[in-house]
Write an enzyme that holds these catalytic residues in place. Structure first.
Site, PDB file in Angstrom:
ATOM      1  N   GLY A  71     -20.998  12.764  44.261  1.00 34.94           N
ATOM      2  CA  GLY A  71     -21.907  12.164  45.234  1.00 34.94           C
ATOM      3  C   GLY A  71     -22.842  13.191  45.864  1.00 34.94           C
ATOM      4  O   GLY A  71     -24.033  12.928  46.041  1.00 34.94           O
ATOM      5  N   SER A  72     -22.314  14.352  46.186  1.00 30.33           N
ATOM      6  CA  SER A  72     -23.146  15.384  46.817  1.00 30.33           C
ATOM      7  C   SER A  72     -24.283  15.799  45.889  1.00 30.33           C
ATOM      8  O   SER A  72     -25.420  15.981  46.322  1.00 30.33           O
ATOM      9  CB  SER A  72     -22.312  16.627  47.159  1.00 30.33           C
ATOM     10  OG  SER A  72     -21.292  16.300  48.070  1.00 30.33           O
ATOM     11  N   ASN A 151     -19.464   6.867  56.446  1.00 29.77           N
ATOM     12  CA  ASN A 151     -18.120   7.261  56.050  1.00 29.77           C
ATOM     13  C   ASN A 151     -17.182   7.479  57.234  1.00 29.77           C
ATOM     14  O   ASN A 151     -15.972   7.461  57.082  1.00 29.77           O
ATOM     15  CB  ASN A 151     -18.168   8.534  55.191  1.00 29.77           C
ATOM     16  CG  ASN A 151     -19.053   9.601  55.773  1.00 29.77           C
ATOM     17  OD1 ASN A 151     -20.234   9.363  56.050  1.00 29.77           O
ATOM     18  ND2 ASN A 151     -18.504  10.768  55.996  1.00 29.77           N
ATOM     19  N   GLN A 179     -19.977   5.228  50.018  1.00 24.65           N
ATOM     20  CA  GLN A 179     -18.944   4.418  50.667  1.00 24.65           C
ATOM     21  C   GLN A 179     -19.150   2.922  50.440  1.00 24.65           C
ATOM     22  O   GLN A 179     -18.242   2.128  50.700  1.00 24.65           O
ATOM     23  CB  GLN A 179     -18.918   4.687  52.178  1.00 24.65           C
ATOM     24  CG  GLN A 179     -18.484   6.080  52.559  1.00 24.65           C
ATOM     25  CD  GLN A 179     -16.994   6.333  52.333  1.00 24.65           C
ATOM     26  OE1 GLN A 179     -16.179   5.415  52.298  1.00 24.65           O
ATOM     27  NE2 GLN A 179     -16.638   7.589  52.154  1.00 24.65           N
ATOM     28  N   HIS A 201     -14.763   9.327  42.883  1.00 27.79           N
ATOM     29  CA  HIS A 201     -13.444   9.498  43.511  1.00 27.79           C
ATOM     30  C   HIS A 201     -13.260   8.713  44.805  1.00 27.79           C
ATOM     31  O   HIS A 201     -12.213   8.780  45.431  1.00 27.79           O
ATOM     32  CB  HIS A 201     -13.148  10.987  43.757  1.00 27.79           C
ATOM     33  CG  HIS A 201     -13.917  11.611  44.878  1.00 27.79           C
ATOM     34  ND1 HIS A 201     -13.316  11.992  46.053  1.00 27.79           N
ATOM     35  CD2 HIS A 201     -15.214  11.912  45.004  1.00 27.79           C
ATOM     36  CE1 HIS A 201     -14.225  12.518  46.850  1.00 27.79           C
ATOM     37  NE2 HIS A 201     -15.383  12.480  46.244  1.00 27.79           N
ATOM     38  N   THR A 237     -23.532  19.547  28.504  1.00 26.45           N
ATOM     39  CA  THR A 237     -22.658  18.656  27.753  1.00 26.45           C
ATOM     40  C   THR A 237     -21.926  17.722  28.709  1.00 26.45           C
ATOM     41  O   THR A 237     -21.383  18.154  29.720  1.00 26.45           O
ATOM     42  CB  THR A 237     -21.645  19.483  26.925  1.00 26.45           C
ATOM     43  OG1 THR A 237     -22.400  20.370  26.095  1.00 26.45           O
ATOM     44  CG2 THR A 237     -20.764  18.589  26.068  1.00 26.45           C
ATOM     45  N   CYS A 325     -14.946  16.743  55.440  1.00 22.69           N
ATOM     46  CA  CYS A 325     -15.762  17.934  55.243  1.00 22.69           C
ATOM     47  C   CYS A 325     -15.914  18.714  56.542  1.00 22.69           C
ATOM     48  O   CYS A 325     -16.199  19.896  56.529  1.00 22.69           O
ATOM     49  CB  CYS A 325     -17.145  17.546  54.730  1.00 22.69           C
ATOM     50  SG  CYS A 325     -17.085  16.180  53.599  1.00 22.69           S
TER      51      CYS A 325
HETATM   52  C1  LIG Z   1     -17.709  11.467  49.888  1.00 19.75           C
HETATM   53  C2  LIG Z   1     -19.114  11.241  50.242  1.00 19.75           C
HETATM   54  C3  LIG Z   1     -20.148  12.008  49.687  1.00 19.75           C
HETATM   55  C4  LIG Z   1     -19.883  13.167  48.768  1.00 19.75           C
HETATM   56  O1  LIG Z   1     -19.409  12.777  47.517  1.00 19.75           O
HETATM   57  P1  LIG Z   1     -18.664  13.871  46.608  1.00 19.75           P
HETATM   58  O2  LIG Z   1     -18.390  13.154  45.311  1.00 19.75           O
HETATM   59  O3  LIG Z   1     -17.416  14.253  47.338  1.00 19.75           O
HETATM   60  O4  LIG Z   1     -19.588  15.012  46.423  1.00 19.75           O
HETATM   61  C5  LIG Z   1     -21.444  11.720  50.035  1.00 19.75           C
HETATM   62  N1  LIG Z   1     -21.730  10.730  50.890  1.00 19.75           N
HETATM   63  C6  LIG Z   1     -20.773   9.968  51.444  1.00 19.75           C
HETATM   64  C7  LIG Z   1     -21.159   8.860  52.375  1.00 19.75           C
HETATM   65  C8  LIG Z   1     -19.435  10.195  51.151  1.00 19.75           C
HETATM   66  O5  LIG Z   1     -18.494   9.450  51.723  1.00 19.75           O
END
Ligand SMILES: *Cc1c(COP(=O)(O)O)cnc(C)c1O
Length: 399
Positions: A71-72, A151, A179, A201, A237, A325
């Site tokens: 996500g990041s 989140n 989320q 995840h 890859t 975080c």
């Molecule tokens: C967990 C989260 C992220 C980051 O996702 P990762 O896969 O851990 O890098 C970004 N935005 C929100 C709202 C999240 O809850």
């Protein structure tokens, strides 16, 4: 002792059905998807299938889905990629004060590169003001990035309305939906979304996998230069097994949305109502349909969130005091400050997030364990002692 996991917003376990689909891609199906023989064609087809599953969940074309390393990464790509591709048109970006750090810190980085960023305020429940958004857009604005659902406090933004405003003003709209996926039905067309981030995840898929939806025609710079993977926009890859896992996870998450939400909402409201029976508590974020179905965030006055977490851990309960975080740092949550909590209240908050493994017994256990913990911690707290001495006058002194 029981083991109760109530930190699903931080991460989830991988579902057995997801792992089952992933396993062969670590062993016999190891071919490089870019090569030209049997086991490679098989991996290429598996990636195509995963992309198709993601596109179905978002109602977009398969060619608009790009796999990322989480996500990041998707958030970083959306914001930096649009910023650099549109630099000539303007240098103004609009976001909010309650974004995930993957968005906030990216915007702060761009400010150092000469971009101007407006951080929209939120009200006491965490909602942005659509008028404030409209007024913030100028002819230099190139991107609006507003999260779908928060989140920490579970607030679901009026995404469709935000999208309509951006479309009308011809400004690109990115939403961090990490989320939201698996909790809210998403339709990027109907909601006027140009870019959308998601992560595996948080929806019972593997860590380190995500996707960015990029609407056809949106100009964005490539993320990783190299081979032709992901239409040459994100080279390297493919992480085949994880991509397969993400595809299965998103299919499962969107198939069972209604049933999942009904269960989550029931457990969430029981949890919230039970915790609010403890005196001097408050709910952070809204009630009802505009709150994520699995999110509870409660402030317990006069005590520290960290000490609640330690006591909960001792009782086998996994929870969070803000976003995972930020725990480990002593700064209070930026989200709780943005909804107007003073520092000492922001410090005393607890986030409990539910998921597919949660049961009513888990909720009952938490409701049995938490009140005595709060009482014990307050008995040791100088703030509580002060309050008992001063009574309601305490608040005049504090605020
Ligand atoms: C967990 C989260 C992220 C980051 O996702 P990762 O896969 O851990 O890098 C970004 N935005 C929100 C709202 C999240 O809850």
């Amino acid at each position: 002792m029981k083991n109760v996991y109530m930190d699903y917003a931080a991460t989830t376990y991988v579902k057995p059905e997801v792992l089952d689909e992933m396993m062969p891609f670590f062993t016999e199906k190891y071919g490089n998807p870019s090569s030209f023989y049997g086991i490679s064609r098989e991996t290429k087809m598996a990636i195509d299938k995963a992309r198709n599953r993601v596109s179905k969940a978002l109602n977009c074309d398969v060619s608009e889905v790009y796999f990322t390393g989480g996500g990041s990464e998707a958030d970083n790509w959306a914001i930096k990629g649009v910023a650099s591709a549109h630099r000539k048109k303007g240098n103004h970006i609009i976001t909010t004060k309650v974004e995930h750090h993957a968005v906030l810190h990216t915007c702060e980085y761009l400010e150092k590169q000469g971009f101007e960023v407006t951080y929209l305020n939120v009200d006491k429940e965490g909602f942005i003001d659509l008028e404030e958004l409209k007024n913030a857009i100028t002819d230099k604005t190139i991107l609006v990035s507003i999260m779908f659902a928060n989140n920490e406090i579970g607030t679901i933004q009026p995404v469709k309305e935000i999208g309509a405003i951006c479309r009308e003003r011809k400004v690109l709209f990115h939403t961090d939906a990490v989320q939201a996926v698996g909790n809210i039905a998403i339709d990027v067309k109907e909601m006027n979304i140009d870019l959308l981030s998601l992560a595996g995840h948080k929806i019972y898929g593997p860590k380190g996998t995500g996707a960015l939806y990029i609407r056809k025609g949106v100009r964005i710079d490539n993320l990783i230069h190299g081979g032709g993977q992901e239409r040459a926009r994100r080279a390297g890859t493919e992480n085949t097994a994880s991509i397969v896992g993400l595809g299965k996870a998103i299919e499962l998450a969107t198939e069972n949305l209604e049933e999942h939400n009904k269960k989550m909402t029931f457990l969430r409201d029981k949890l919230i109502d039970g915790l609010l029976k403890v005196p001097h508590t408050r709910l952070n974020g809204p009630r009802g349909d505009m709150r994520l179905p699995g999110n509870a965030n409660i402030t317990f006055e006069f005590i520290e969130g960290e000490s609640i977490l330690l006591s909960l851990d001792f009782e086998g309960i996994c929870a969070s005091s803000g976003s995972a975080c930020t725990s480990g740092s002593l700064d209070p949550s930026h989200v709780l400050l943005a909804i107007g909590l003073p520092h000492e209240l922001a410090h005393g908050s607890l986030r409990l997030t539910l998921g597919d493994g949660s049961t009513e017994e888990d909720v009952d256990y938490v409701l049995e364990v938490v009140p005595p913990i709060i009482k014990r911690l307050r008995d040791m707290s100088p703030l509580w002692e002060d309050f008992l001495k001063k009574g309601e006058k305490y608040y005049d002194v504090q605020r």
